[in-house]
Design a protein around this motif. Structure first.
Motif, PDB file in Angstrom:
ATOM      1  N   TRP A  46      67.503  -9.992  20.981  1.00 14.54           N
ATOM      2  CA  TRP A  46      68.645 -10.571  21.677  1.00 14.54           C
ATOM      3  C   TRP A  46      69.743  -9.524  21.861  1.00 14.54           C
ATOM      4  O   TRP A  46      70.330  -9.399  22.946  1.00 14.54           O
ATOM      5  CB  TRP A  46      69.168 -11.774  20.894  1.00 14.54           C
ATOM      6  CG  TRP A  46      70.238 -12.519  21.617  1.00 14.54           C
ATOM      7  CD1 TRP A  46      70.095 -13.561  22.482  1.00 14.54           C
ATOM      8  CD2 TRP A  46      71.658 -12.253  21.544  1.00 14.54           C
ATOM      9  NE1 TRP A  46      71.320 -13.960  22.959  1.00 14.54           N
ATOM     10  CE2 TRP A  46      72.291 -13.176  22.400  1.00 14.54           C
ATOM     11  CE3 TRP A  46      72.426 -11.335  20.850  1.00 14.54           C
ATOM     12  CZ2 TRP A  46      73.681 -13.203  22.576  1.00 14.54           C
ATOM     13  CZ3 TRP A  46      73.816 -11.352  21.025  1.00 14.54           C
ATOM     14  CH2 TRP A  46      74.421 -12.277  21.875  1.00 14.54           C
ATOM     15  N   LEU A  47      70.031  -8.758  20.813  1.00 15.87           N
ATOM     16  CA  LEU A  47      71.090  -7.759  20.879  1.00 15.87           C
ATOM     17  C   LEU A  47      70.786  -6.681  21.917  1.00 15.87           C
ATOM     18  O   LEU A  47      71.683  -6.261  22.671  1.00 15.87           O
ATOM     19  CB  LEU A  47      71.289  -7.109  19.510  1.00 15.87           C
ATOM     20  CG  LEU A  47      71.919  -7.993  18.424  1.00 15.87           C
ATOM     21  CD1 LEU A  47      71.814  -7.311  17.068  1.00 15.87           C
ATOM     22  CD2 LEU A  47      73.372  -8.317  18.742  1.00 15.87           C
ATOM     23  N   TRP A  48      69.527  -6.227  21.975  1.00 12.76           N
ATOM     24  CA  TRP A  48      69.172  -5.209  22.966  1.00 12.76           C
ATOM     25  C   TRP A  48      69.305  -5.761  24.381  1.00 12.76           C
ATOM     26  O   TRP A  48      69.738  -5.048  25.305  1.00 12.76           O
ATOM     27  CB  TRP A  48      67.758  -4.698  22.733  1.00 12.76           C
ATOM     28  CG  TRP A  48      67.647  -3.688  21.623  1.00 12.76           C
ATOM     29  CD1 TRP A  48      66.997  -3.827  20.436  1.00 12.76           C
ATOM     30  CD2 TRP A  48      68.209  -2.372  21.596  1.00 12.76           C
ATOM     31  NE1 TRP A  48      67.117  -2.700  19.668  1.00 12.76           N
ATOM     32  CE2 TRP A  48      67.858  -1.779  20.361  1.00 12.76           C
ATOM     33  CE3 TRP A  48      68.974  -1.629  22.502  1.00 12.76           C
ATOM     34  CZ2 TRP A  48      68.250  -0.489  20.006  1.00 12.76           C
ATOM     35  CZ3 TRP A  48      69.372  -0.337  22.154  1.00 12.76           C
ATOM     36  CH2 TRP A  48      69.009   0.214  20.921  1.00 12.76           C
ATOM     37  N   GLU A  49      68.952  -7.025  24.582  1.00 17.53           N
ATOM     38  CA  GLU A  49      69.120  -7.634  25.912  1.00 17.53           C
ATOM     39  C   GLU A  49      70.601  -7.681  26.303  1.00 17.53           C
ATOM     40  O   GLU A  49      70.967  -7.403  27.445  1.00 17.53           O
ATOM     41  CB  GLU A  49      68.531  -9.052  25.933  1.00 17.53           C
ATOM     42  CG  GLU A  49      67.012  -9.110  25.837  1.00 17.53           C
ATOM     43  CD  GLU A  49      66.316  -8.633  27.110  1.00 17.53           C
ATOM     44  OE1 GLU A  49      67.008  -8.335  28.108  1.00 17.53           O
ATOM     45  OE2 GLU A  49      65.075  -8.565  27.107  1.00 17.53           O
ATOM     46  N   GLU A  50      71.443  -8.056  25.336  1.00 14.51           N
ATOM     47  CA  GLU A  50      72.876  -8.089  25.614  1.00 14.51           C
ATOM     48  C   GLU A  50      73.432  -6.687  25.853  1.00 14.51           C
ATOM     49  O   GLU A  50      74.377  -6.503  26.631  1.00 14.51           O
ATOM     50  CB  GLU A  50      73.617  -8.754  24.447  1.00 14.51           C
ATOM     51  CG  GLU A  50      73.344 -10.236  24.291  1.00 14.51           C
ATOM     52  CD  GLU A  50      73.743 -11.024  25.536  1.00 14.51           C
ATOM     53  OE1 GLU A  50      74.926 -10.965  25.934  1.00 14.51           O
ATOM     54  OE2 GLU A  50      72.865 -11.700  26.120  1.00 14.51           O
ATOM     55  N   MET A  51      72.854  -5.701  25.183  1.00 13.50           N
ATOM     56  CA  MET A  51      73.283  -4.317  25.357  1.00 13.50           C
ATOM     57  C   MET A  51      73.173  -3.885  26.810  1.00 13.50           C
ATOM     58  O   MET A  51      74.014  -3.132  27.315  1.00 13.50           O
ATOM     59  CB  MET A  51      72.432  -3.395  24.484  1.00 13.50           C
ATOM     60  CG  MET A  51      73.054  -2.985  23.174  1.00 13.50           C
ATOM     61  SD  MET A  51      74.623  -2.163  23.407  1.00 13.50           S
ATOM     62  CE  MET A  51      74.134  -0.857  24.532  1.00 13.50           C
ATOM     63  N   LYS A  52      72.154  -4.366  27.465  1.00 12.93           N
ATOM     64  CA  LYS A  52      71.945  -3.968  28.862  1.00 12.93           C
ATOM     65  C   LYS A  52      73.118  -4.396  29.750  1.00 12.93           C
ATOM     66  O   LYS A  52      73.454  -3.726  30.720  1.00 12.93           O
ATOM     67  CB  LYS A  52      70.615  -4.539  29.377  1.00 12.93           C
ATOM     68  CG  LYS A  52      69.406  -3.927  28.671  1.00 12.93           C
ATOM     69  CD  LYS A  52      68.096  -4.249  29.353  1.00 12.93           C
ATOM     70  CE  LYS A  52      67.700  -5.689  29.248  1.00 12.93           C
ATOM     71  NZ  LYS A  52      66.333  -5.951  29.748  1.00 12.93           N
ATOM     72  N   LYS A  53      73.785  -5.513  29.382  1.00 10.51           N
ATOM     73  CA  LYS A  53      74.959  -5.958  30.139  1.00 10.51           C
ATOM     74  C   LYS A  53      76.118  -4.976  29.945  1.00 10.51           C
ATOM     75  O   LYS A  53      76.852  -4.671  30.885  1.00 10.51           O
ATOM     76  CB  LYS A  53      75.382  -7.353  29.687  1.00 10.51           C
ATOM     77  CG  LYS A  53      74.351  -8.441  29.911  1.00 10.51           C
ATOM     78  CD  LYS A  53      74.858  -9.776  29.381  1.00 10.51           C
ATOM     79  CE  LYS A  53      73.802 -10.865  29.514  1.00 10.51           C
ATOM     80  NZ  LYS A  53      74.274 -12.153  28.950  1.00 10.51           N
ATOM     81  N   ILE A  54      76.271  -4.508  28.709  1.00 12.65           N
ATOM     82  CA  ILE A  54      77.346  -3.552  28.421  1.00 12.65           C
ATOM     83  C   ILE A  54      77.099  -2.246  29.163  1.00 12.65           C
ATOM     84  O   ILE A  54      78.009  -1.661  29.756  1.00 12.65           O
ATOM     85  CB  ILE A  54      77.451  -3.284  26.904  1.00 12.65           C
ATOM     86  CG1 ILE A  54      77.652  -4.583  26.131  1.00 12.65           C
ATOM     87  CG2 ILE A  54      78.571  -2.290  26.608  1.00 12.65           C
ATOM     88  CD1 ILE A  54      78.921  -5.310  26.450  1.00 12.65           C
TER      89      ILE A  54
END
Length: 497
Positions: free
Chosen positions: A210-218
Motif C-alpha cells: 500500500w505504501l509503495w502504491e501511495e509513493m507513486k502519487k508523491i
C-alpha cells in the motif's frame, strides 16, 4: 461508586464504529455515566478523537454520532489538503512513516485532518470519561521489556504506564537531555496521534504494498526531470514486484537503462540482476540497492523541489521500516525502575499497541488508577479471546493483579459476555466480543468477513449495520453489567462499614 474503565480494542474502522455504537447504546442504557476512563488503541482511538473534539460529547451523543456518520459518509480529504499537511509534517524533526500513514491512510478513513492537539481536551470534558490513548515502545517490545513497553497519551501527560515516567503532553516529541528541554517541537496533533496509535492494520507485506502504491502519487507531484521521476517510479514498481513475487526482469532492464552512466559515491556502477532478486535473500539485496539510489539521488539529479526530497525520505523510511520516531524525553536521565536502554537513546519509536496486545489493559492497570471494573469491548479480527488471555498471562509474569482466565476448549463461537474475577485487589474484568453467538445468531463468519481491518472506507450501509450490531451487545448484556457493578458497590460498602 467503583472506578470503571471502558476499553476499546484495535480493529481499524471496524473498531472505530464498534466503539461508537457501543457508547451510544451505553448512553441509552444509562451506563455511560458510570465510566471513569475510556481507553483505546488503534481504530478505537479514531472514534475517541472524533468524540473528544466536541465539548461534553456524552451529554449530546446522538447529535455527535450523526455528525460523525455524516462525515464518514461524505467526501474524502482532497489531495491538495493532504499534500499541504504532508509538507507541514515533513518540516518537523523526526519525520517517519507515521506521518505519511496518518496523512494518506488515516485521513482517507476518518475523512478529516484534525489539527487540534491532545491538550485541547484538557478541562473540556468534565462530564465525559477521561481519555487514555495507548501505543507501545517498539524497542522495548523487541527487547521483551514488557513493563516498559506500554506508553500512554492523555490530555495532561504522556509516558510509560507501568514504570510511571511522564512528560507534559504538550512536550511529547520535544527534545530533552537530562530532564531539561533542549528543543521545543510543535505539539503532535490528533491526526498524527491517530496514525501513531493505528499503524498495524495488516501484516507488514500488505502495508508495504500500500505504501509503495501511495509513493507513486508523491513522485508524480515532483518537478524534477522526467528521468529522475522515472527512476523513482521504477524503483517503487520494482519493490512492489518483489513483494508480489512477480518476475522483475523487465523492470530491471528499465532501471539499468535509466541508471546508465550513474556511479555511486564509491565510483561503482549501479546494477542489480534478476537472478539476485530471485535469490532467497532478495529482500536484503533490494533494500541495499534502494538505499544506495536514495543516497546518491540528490547528486545525480540535483533535486530542488520539496516533492523530490519528501519522496526520497519516504522511500528510505519504507525500506528501513521506521515508524513513530520521537525524541526520548528520558534521554540521559537516571530514573528508578526504568530500564537503562530507555534512558540512553536520543529517539524512541512508538507504534500500534496491537502489535503486542490488541487492547489497552495495561494503562488501566496502573496502581494509581485503582480500577475496580474493566469492561473490554473487543473488536479484534481472529481469536476474540486472545487479548484477555494474553493480558492475564503477562500480568502473571509481571506480578500485576489481574484475574486468571480459563476458557472452555475449542470455542468455535464466542458468547456475548464473559466475566473474570480474582482476589480483593484484583479488578473484575468483563469481556464482550463484537461478533458473537447471540447478536450474530449463527452467522459470525458472515459478519466478520464483511468488515476487514485493512480496507478502504466502509459504505453507508456497512457503517449503520455495524453501529447497530455493536449496540445490540450492550442491550443484550445490560442486566449482567449492572449485576457486576452492584456486586462491586456492595463489596466497597462492606469495607467502609
Amino acid at each position: 461508586m467503583p472506578n470503571i474503565a471502558l476499553l476499546g480494542s484495535g480493529g481499524g474502522e471496524r473498531a472505530m464504529l464498534g466503539l461508537l455504537g457501543s457508547l451510544v447504546q451505553l448512553k441509552k442504557c444509562d451506563l455511560l455515566d458510570c465510566m471513569l476512563y475510556l481507553s483505546g488503541i488503534s481504530g478505537s482511538t479514531w472514534c475517541m478523537a472524533s468524540l473528544y473534539r466536541e465539548s461534553e460529547w456524552s451529554a449530546k451523543l446522538d447529535t455527535v454520532q450523526d455528525a460523525i456518520v455524516k462525515r464518514l459518509n461524505g467526501p474524502e480529504v482532497t489531495w491538495t489538503d493532504s499534500w499541504i499537511k504532508l509538507k507541514k509534517y515533513h518540516k518537523r524533526d523526526n519525520f517517519s512513516l507515521t506521518d505519511f500513514w496518518a496523512v494518506m491512510f488515516v485521513s482517507s478513513i476518518v475523512k478529516e485532518i484534525d489539527e487540534d492537539g491532545v491538550t485541547h481536551q484538557r478541562d473540556y470534558h468534565t462530564k465525559d470519561p477521561y481519555p487514555v490513548y495507548a501505543v507501545i515502545d517498539d524497542q522495548c517490545k523487541r527487547e521483551s521489556l514488557d513493563s516498559d513497553a506500554w506508553f500512554e497519551i492523555t490530555p495532561h501527560e504522556a509516558g510509560y504506564s507501568l514504570t510511571g515516567a511522564f512528560v507534559d503532553s504538550a512536550y511529547l516529541g520535544s527534545q530533552f537531555k537530562n530532564g531539561t528541554s533542549v528543543k521545543k517541537q510543535p505539539e503532535i496533533d490528533m491526526l498524527y496521534l491517530q496514525g501513531f496509535c493505528g499503524s498495524a492494520l495488516a501484516d507488514e507485506t500488505e502495508i508495504k504494498k500500500w505504501l509503495w502504491e501511495e509513493m507513486k502519487k508523491i513522485i508524480s507531484c515532483g518537478e524534477e526531470s522526467s528521468q529522475a521521476c522515472q527512476v523513482l517510479l521504477t524503483l517503487a514498481e520494482l519493490n512492489l514486484c518483489v513483494l508480489k513475487d512477480e518476475d522483475p526482469t523487465s523492470l530491471i532492464t528499465t532501471m539499468t537503462e535509466l541508471l546508465k552512466g550513474k556511479l555511486d559515491k564509491h565510483g561503482r556502477a549501479m546494477f542489480i540482476s534478476a537472478q539476485e532478486l530471485l535469490h532467497e535473500r532478495k529482500s536484503a539485496i533490494l533494500e541495499q540497492f534502494t538505499l544506495t539510489i536514495c543516497e546518491n539521488f540528490g547528486d545525480w539529479f540535483k533535486v530542488q523541489d520539496t516533492a523530490g526530497w519528501i519522496a526520497i525520505d519516504i522511500v528510505k523510511l519504507i525500506t528501513r521500516w521506521i515508524w513513530g520516531t520521537t525524541y526520548d524525553f528520558l534521554y540521559d536521565m537516571e530514573v528508578e525502575d526504568v530500564h537503562p536502554s530507555v534512558l540512553t537513546e536520543k529517539e524512541r519509536y512508538y507504534e500500534d499497541a496491537g502489535l503486542l496486545i490488541n487492547s489497552p489493559y495495561f494503562p488501566m492497570l496502573r496502581e494509581e488508577r485503582d480500577i475496580d471494573l474493566i469492561i473490554s469491548l473487543d473488536f479484534s479480527a481472529g481469536d476474540p479471546m486472545e487479548t484477555v488471555v494474553k493480558t492475564s498471562q503477562m500480568c502473571k509474569e509481571l506480578k500485576i493483579p489481574f484475574p486468571g482466565v480459563k476458557l472452555p476448549d475449542n470455542i468455535t463461537e464466542p458468547d456475548d459476555f464473559y466475566v473474570f474475577k480474582g482476589c480483593d485487589k484484583t479488578p473484575t474484568v468483563i469481556h464482550i466480543p463484537l461478533f458473537n453467538k447471540v447478536n450474530c445468531d449463527g452467522h459470525i463468519q458472515d459478519w466478520a468477513s464483511k468488515y476487514s481491518t485493512f480496507q478502504q472506507a466502509y459504505s453507508p450501509d456497512l457503517i449503520s449495520d455495524l453501529i447497530k450490531k455493536a449496540g445490540e451487545n450492550v442491550i443484550n448484556t445490560k442486566e449482567k453489567i449492572l449485576k457486576e457493578i452492584a456486586k462491586i458497590v456492595e463489596q466497597k460498602q462492606s469495607k467502609v462499614h
